[in-house]
Design a protein around this motif. Sequence first.
Motif: not given
Length: 174
Positions: A24, A93-94, A97, A145, A149, A153
């Motif tokens: 990522s 990371q959120a 995103l 994304y 994501g 997760y």
Amino acid sequence: MLHYNSDDIENESARGAVRLAHVSYLLTLGTFVLNFLGTIVLSAGGAVGGENVVYSLFNVVIFSIVGMYCFYCGYKGMATRNGRLTDYYVALQAFFLLFMVIASAVKGANFYGWANVGRASGSGKMAGFFVFWTILESTAWTLGYVTGGAALYKVVTTRKDAMRSQGGGYGLRV
């Protein structure tokens, strides 16, 4: 300098989460670099203003540093079972995103999201390349994304599974 070796992580699920987080990071950094290169070409052709090259360069520099810190927190947090570091990863990371979702959708400045296709096709200069570039960059942000994501997760669920099975592993209190 950052030492990264996924073999340092004993738990197989955590190792997979870190590998996905690394993919990522690399994909997102690659998209920022792609944006920078495309903005140079579009600026040289007169389709966008030259100031967008500077903004794009700043984005590459800022993300390469903050994004690496984000990945490091996820990697080190999963390797050492440090809940605080994985919390930092989750928060950063959120944020990334959210940024990627916006970048994949907007038109303007130095981001060429899906909404930019109309602007690009109506551009008097480099319209064909501009449309191609918009679709390429939008696709890269979208892929970024989705991958990011999935990494988020995987880190969150791996951390929670470890907490349940090891009585508060990863440093978090239940």
